[in-house]
Design a protein around this motif. Sequence first.
Motif, PDB file in Angstrom:
ATOM      1  N   LEU A   6     -13.673 -14.164  20.008  1.00  0.00           N
ATOM      2  CA  LEU A   6     -13.272 -13.273  19.704  1.00  0.00           C
ATOM      3  C   LEU A   6     -11.499 -13.145  20.387  1.00  0.00           C
ATOM      4  O   LEU A   6     -11.201 -11.571  20.455  1.00  0.00           O
ATOM      5  CB  LEU A   6     -14.309 -12.126  19.773  1.00  0.00           C
ATOM      6  CG  LEU A   6     -15.188 -11.797  17.813  1.00  0.00           C
ATOM      7  CD1 LEU A   6     -16.150 -10.719  18.914  1.00  0.00           C
ATOM      8  CD2 LEU A   6     -15.003 -12.706  16.982  1.00  0.00           C
ATOM      9  N   ASN A   7     -11.168 -14.331  20.623  1.00  0.00           N
ATOM     10  CA  ASN A   7     -10.192 -13.356  21.379  1.00  0.00           C
ATOM     11  C   ASN A   7      -8.943 -14.145  20.931  1.00  0.00           C
ATOM     12  O   ASN A   7      -8.158 -15.181  20.975  1.00  0.00           O
ATOM     13  CB  ASN A   7      -9.947 -15.406  22.389  1.00  0.00           C
ATOM     14  CG  ASN A   7      -8.979 -15.132  23.910  1.00  0.00           C
ATOM     15  OD1 ASN A   7      -8.371 -14.158  24.108  1.00  0.00           O
ATOM     16  ND2 ASN A   7      -8.512 -16.392  24.711  1.00  0.00           N
ATOM     17  N   VAL A   8      -9.265 -12.930  20.278  1.00  0.00           N
ATOM     18  CA  VAL A   8      -7.856 -12.320  19.249  1.00  0.00           C
ATOM     19  C   VAL A   8      -5.969 -12.381  20.239  1.00  0.00           C
ATOM     20  O   VAL A   8      -5.902 -11.363  21.441  1.00  0.00           O
ATOM     21  CB  VAL A   8      -7.705 -11.554  18.195  1.00  0.00           C
ATOM     22  CG1 VAL A   8      -9.118 -12.529  17.333  1.00  0.00           C
ATOM     23  CG2 VAL A   8      -8.850 -10.131  18.468  1.00  0.00           C
ATOM     24  N   PRO A   9      -5.096 -12.758  19.533  1.00  0.00           N
ATOM     25  CA  PRO A   9      -4.117 -12.207  19.780  1.00  0.00           C
ATOM     26  C   PRO A   9      -3.172 -10.900  19.846  1.00  0.00           C
ATOM     27  O   PRO A   9      -3.521 -10.507  18.715  1.00  0.00           O
ATOM     28  CB  PRO A   9      -2.307 -13.377  20.046  1.00  0.00           C
ATOM     29  CG  PRO A   9      -2.962 -13.366  18.184  1.00  0.00           C
ATOM     30  CD  PRO A   9      -5.272 -12.913  18.588  1.00  0.00           C
ATOM     31  N   LEU A  10      -3.255  -9.624  20.964  1.00  0.00           N
ATOM     32  CA  LEU A  10      -2.823  -7.994  20.681  1.00  0.00           C
ATOM     33  C   LEU A  10      -1.410  -8.009  21.004  1.00  0.00           C
ATOM     34  O   LEU A  10      -0.896  -8.308  21.953  1.00  0.00           O
ATOM     35  CB  LEU A  10      -3.774  -7.725  21.750  1.00  0.00           C
ATOM     36  CG  LEU A  10      -5.113  -7.562  21.095  1.00  0.00           C
ATOM     37  CD1 LEU A  10      -5.896  -6.878  22.308  1.00  0.00           C
ATOM     38  CD2 LEU A  10      -5.546  -6.708  19.641  1.00  0.00           C
TER      39      LEU A  10
ATOM     40  N   ARG B 248     -10.074 -15.593  14.711  1.00  0.00           N
ATOM     41  CA  ARG B 248     -11.046 -15.690  14.840  1.00  0.00           C
ATOM     42  C   ARG B 248     -12.013 -15.031  15.173  1.00  0.00           C
ATOM     43  O   ARG B 248     -13.608 -14.961  14.391  1.00  0.00           O
ATOM     44  CB  ARG B 248     -10.964 -15.887  16.688  1.00  0.00           C
ATOM     45  CG  ARG B 248     -10.317 -17.031  16.870  1.00  0.00           C
ATOM     46  CD  ARG B 248      -9.595 -17.154  18.638  1.00  0.00           C
ATOM     47  NE  ARG B 248      -9.535 -18.066  18.806  1.00  0.00           N
ATOM     48  CZ  ARG B 248      -8.841 -18.745  20.364  1.00  0.00           C
ATOM     49  NH1 ARG B 248      -8.406 -17.948  21.341  1.00  0.00           N
ATOM     50  NH2 ARG B 248      -8.692 -20.304  20.461  1.00  0.00           N
ATOM     51  N   ILE B 249     -11.531 -13.349  14.469  1.00  0.00           N
ATOM     52  CA  ILE B 249     -12.613 -12.265  14.208  1.00  0.00           C
ATOM     53  C   ILE B 249     -13.731 -13.029  12.866  1.00  0.00           C
ATOM     54  O   ILE B 249     -14.585 -13.418  12.885  1.00  0.00           O
ATOM     55  CB  ILE B 249     -12.005 -11.070  14.008  1.00  0.00           C
ATOM     56  CG1 ILE B 249     -11.503 -10.271  15.494  1.00  0.00           C
ATOM     57  CG2 ILE B 249     -13.225 -10.046  13.722  1.00  0.00           C
ATOM     58  CD1 ILE B 249     -10.684  -9.080  15.598  1.00  0.00           C
TER      59      ILE B 249
ATOM     60  N   VAL C 252     -27.694 -17.345  20.966  1.00  0.00           N
ATOM     61  CA  VAL C 252     -26.962 -18.056  19.163  1.00  0.00           C
ATOM     62  C   VAL C 252     -25.734 -18.706  19.914  1.00  0.00           C
ATOM     63  O   VAL C 252     -24.874 -17.857  20.134  1.00  0.00           O
ATOM     64  CB  VAL C 252     -27.302 -17.785  18.043  1.00  0.00           C
ATOM     65  CG1 VAL C 252     -26.226 -18.319  17.173  1.00  0.00           C
ATOM     66  CG2 VAL C 252     -28.065 -17.681  18.013  1.00  0.00           C
ATOM     67  N   SER C 253     -25.267 -20.208  20.045  1.00  0.00           N
ATOM     68  CA  SER C 253     -24.159 -20.284  20.921  1.00  0.00           C
ATOM     69  C   SER C 253     -22.974 -20.777  19.550  1.00  0.00           C
ATOM     70  O   SER C 253     -23.162 -21.229  19.047  1.00  0.00           O
ATOM     71  CB  SER C 253     -24.157 -21.289  21.689  1.00  0.00           C
ATOM     72  OG  SER C 253     -22.273 -22.554  22.065  1.00  0.00           O
ATOM     73  N   ASP C 254     -22.517 -19.414  19.412  1.00  0.00           N
ATOM     74  CA  ASP C 254     -21.103 -19.761  18.508  1.00  0.00           C
ATOM     75  C   ASP C 254     -19.465 -19.427  18.340  1.00  0.00           C
ATOM     76  O   ASP C 254     -18.797 -19.177  18.122  1.00  0.00           O
ATOM     77  CB  ASP C 254     -21.123 -19.110  17.309  1.00  0.00           C
ATOM     78  CG  ASP C 254     -21.318 -19.165  16.315  1.00  0.00           C
ATOM     79  OD1 ASP C 254     -20.880 -20.698  15.465  1.00  0.00           O
ATOM     80  OD2 ASP C 254     -20.883 -18.278  15.374  1.00  0.00           O
ATOM     81  N   GLY C 255     -19.631 -19.803  20.204  1.00  0.00           N
ATOM     82  CA  GLY C 255     -18.254 -19.672  20.792  1.00  0.00           C
ATOM     83  C   GLY C 255     -17.477 -20.958  20.786  1.00  0.00           C
ATOM     84  O   GLY C 255     -17.278 -21.461  21.961  1.00  0.00           O
ATOM     85  N   PHE C 256     -16.799 -21.536  19.972  1.00  0.00           N
ATOM     86  CA  PHE C 256     -16.517 -22.736  19.704  1.00  0.00           C
ATOM     87  C   PHE C 256     -15.352 -22.612  20.663  1.00  0.00           C
ATOM     88  O   PHE C 256     -15.026 -23.922  21.614  1.00  0.00           O
ATOM     89  CB  PHE C 256     -15.833 -23.235  18.240  1.00  0.00           C
ATOM     90  CG  PHE C 256     -14.831 -25.266  18.656  1.00  0.00           C
ATOM     91  CD1 PHE C 256     -16.244 -25.602  18.940  1.00  0.00           C
ATOM     92  CD2 PHE C 256     -14.075 -25.136  18.252  1.00  0.00           C
ATOM     93  CE1 PHE C 256     -16.134 -27.244  18.709  1.00  0.00           C
ATOM     94  CE2 PHE C 256     -13.264 -26.227  18.608  1.00  0.00           C
ATOM     95  CZ  PHE C 256     -14.310 -27.315  19.249  1.00  0.00           C
ATOM     96  N   GLY C 257     -13.789 -21.419  20.939  1.00  0.00           N
ATOM     97  CA  GLY C 257     -13.257 -21.866  21.662  1.00  0.00           C
ATOM     98  C   GLY C 257     -13.547 -21.891  22.939  1.00  0.00           C
ATOM     99  O   GLY C 257     -12.571 -22.294  24.082  1.00  0.00           O
ATOM    100  N   VAL C 258     -14.747 -21.981  24.045  1.00  0.00           N
ATOM    101  CA  VAL C 258     -15.518 -21.939  24.650  1.00  0.00           C
ATOM    102  C   VAL C 258     -16.229 -22.797  25.386  1.00  0.00           C
ATOM    103  O   VAL C 258     -16.639 -22.940  26.053  1.00  0.00           O
ATOM    104  CB  VAL C 258     -15.470 -20.780  25.472  1.00  0.00           C
ATOM    105  CG1 VAL C 258     -14.671 -19.756  25.568  1.00  0.00           C
ATOM    106  CG2 VAL C 258     -16.623 -19.234  24.194  1.00  0.00           C
ATOM    107  N   VAL C 259     -17.323 -23.675  24.012  1.00  0.00           N
ATOM    108  CA  VAL C 259     -18.229 -24.564  25.028  1.00  0.00           C
ATOM    109  C   VAL C 259     -17.391 -25.629  25.521  1.00  0.00           C
ATOM    110  O   VAL C 259     -17.955 -26.356  25.922  1.00  0.00           O
ATOM    111  CB  VAL C 259     -17.768 -25.427  23.405  1.00  0.00           C
ATOM    112  CG1 VAL C 259     -19.022 -24.783  22.501  1.00  0.00           C
ATOM    113  CG2 VAL C 259     -17.215 -25.847  22.627  1.00  0.00           C
ATOM    114  N   HIS C 260     -16.041 -25.973  25.713  1.00  0.00           N
ATOM    115  CA  HIS C 260     -15.771 -26.913  26.604  1.00  0.00           C
ATOM    116  C   HIS C 260     -15.698 -25.831  28.569  1.00  0.00           C
ATOM    117  O   HIS C 260     -15.353 -26.923  29.107  1.00  0.00           O
ATOM    118  CB  HIS C 260     -14.461 -27.441  26.417  1.00  0.00           C
ATOM    119  CG  HIS C 260     -13.214 -26.568  26.820  1.00  0.00           C
ATOM    120  ND1 HIS C 260     -13.484 -25.270  25.540  1.00  0.00           N
ATOM    121  CD2 HIS C 260     -11.995 -26.043  27.413  1.00  0.00           C
ATOM    122  CE1 HIS C 260     -12.343 -24.358  25.840  1.00  0.00           C
ATOM    123  NE2 HIS C 260     -11.168 -25.610  26.997  1.00  0.00           N
TER     124      HIS C 260
ATOM    125  N   GLY D 109      -8.145 -24.734  19.974  1.00  0.00           N
ATOM    126  CA  GLY D 109      -7.592 -25.758  20.619  1.00  0.00           C
ATOM    127  C   GLY D 109      -7.864 -26.626  21.858  1.00  0.00           C
ATOM    128  O   GLY D 109      -8.238 -27.981  21.631  1.00  0.00           O
ATOM    129  N   GLY D 110      -8.125 -26.061  22.904  1.00  0.00           N
ATOM    130  CA  GLY D 110      -8.797 -26.816  24.419  1.00  0.00           C
ATOM    131  C   GLY D 110     -10.110 -27.635  23.877  1.00  0.00           C
ATOM    132  O   GLY D 110      -9.542 -28.779  24.267  1.00  0.00           O
TER     133      GLY D 110
END
Length: 402
Positions: free
Chosen positions: A21-25, A35-36, A145-153, A379-380
């Motif tokens: 949920l790492n959105v730009p603020l 991402r939300i 449940v693992s659903d944070g694709f942006g951090v799977v690396h 992205g990463g």
Amino acid sequence: MKTISDLGDLRGKRVLVRSDLNVPLDGSTITDDGRIRASAPTIKTLADAGARVLVCAHLGRPKGAPEAKYSLAPVAERLGEVLGTEVLFAEDTVGDDAKAKAAALEDGQVLLLENLRFNSGETAKSDDERAEFAGELASLADVFVSDGFGVVHRKQASVYDVARLLPHATGGLVSTEVDVLRRLTKDPERPYAVVLGGAKVSDKLGVIGNLLGTADRLLIGGGMVFTFLAAQGHEVGKSLLEADQIDTVKGYLERAEEEGVEIVLPVDVVAADAFSADADHEVVPADAIPPDRMGLDIGPESSRLFAQKLADCRTVFWNGPMGAFEMAPYAAGTKAVAEALVDVTKGGALTVVGGGDSAAAVRQLGFADDNFGHISTGGGASLEYLEGKELPGLTVLEEGDA
Ligand code: ADP
Ligand code: MG
């Protein structure tokens, strides 16, 4: 990898979901809620199944302690709007408030825990420190449940370690992202083009190296292109340049030639006298950038060239804007590439947009998400996958339950 449906009856179970949920603020205003929206379906599936859903996520880069500007409180509110149901919010991640609210959750209710990175254990290098924090997270729930694709690396407590402590499954978003990446790496329909841009070539060197073995065409724009132009012996003025990467880039240009990969570089650029929207700017040939100017976008001739090189493609992966698109005078190249992708998507090609800024760019320029085959939330992570690296957050899911 197990999916949510493999977890059996979830009614009344406490399910910890790692979402991205790492959105730009801008202050407390969310400027892109992509991402939300991408995370909501998995959370909704769990809540609809009667689970007591604890969502955990990070925001920004706090240094292991609470910092008001990185609070997830505004995200809880927006997530509630997207889900169409109240989202409760815990003022800490694994502290008294989280414990009390987790204990009081009713079937189908959703609780968002405060920023994971307010806890030093989340990103700790030490396995023990991470495991300790993961243990506290795990004690709140029955299932993960693992659903944070942006951090799977990332080998982080809420991504990697917690999956080793609880029965777990892959969320729908991670499954979708991985399926798309698989289609890009396993026998992609050809021609397969990759468009790379963005700020730094050093961020993307690894993936370029790997793509030379799979893609048919590599189109390069953005700030990183000037290191390529310099490698060809051209003057790049005050443009972004990573002089220490020129030799590596030269090597890539030679390898591309050997492997028959076509490298497409801009033929003209928009050159400005300062990094500013109201700077004086002009279109110049890519091999004649004046010494006192910086290239901030690919030029109109390059936009036509790039569109033409994409027109017959059956698969396109795009990461990184073609210019400093945040400023209107330098957004045209990024817009042209987006339009070319929309066209080939209509023609049935698989198109994937990866990268936080790239996703923000296409939305800012007015494109709808469904204009493209897939807009990645990571992205990463997608770059590391395409680079052929092992992603700890996926490996741990493949290992099965502890
Ligand atoms: P993504 O998040 O999509 O992976 P990056 O983070 O690599 O993309 O790069 C995005 C940034 O690159 C944008 O902020 C954009 O302004 C910047 N950028 C693109 N082209 C240039 C350029 N020619 N000069 C300076 N910055 C640029
Ligand atoms: Mg970025």
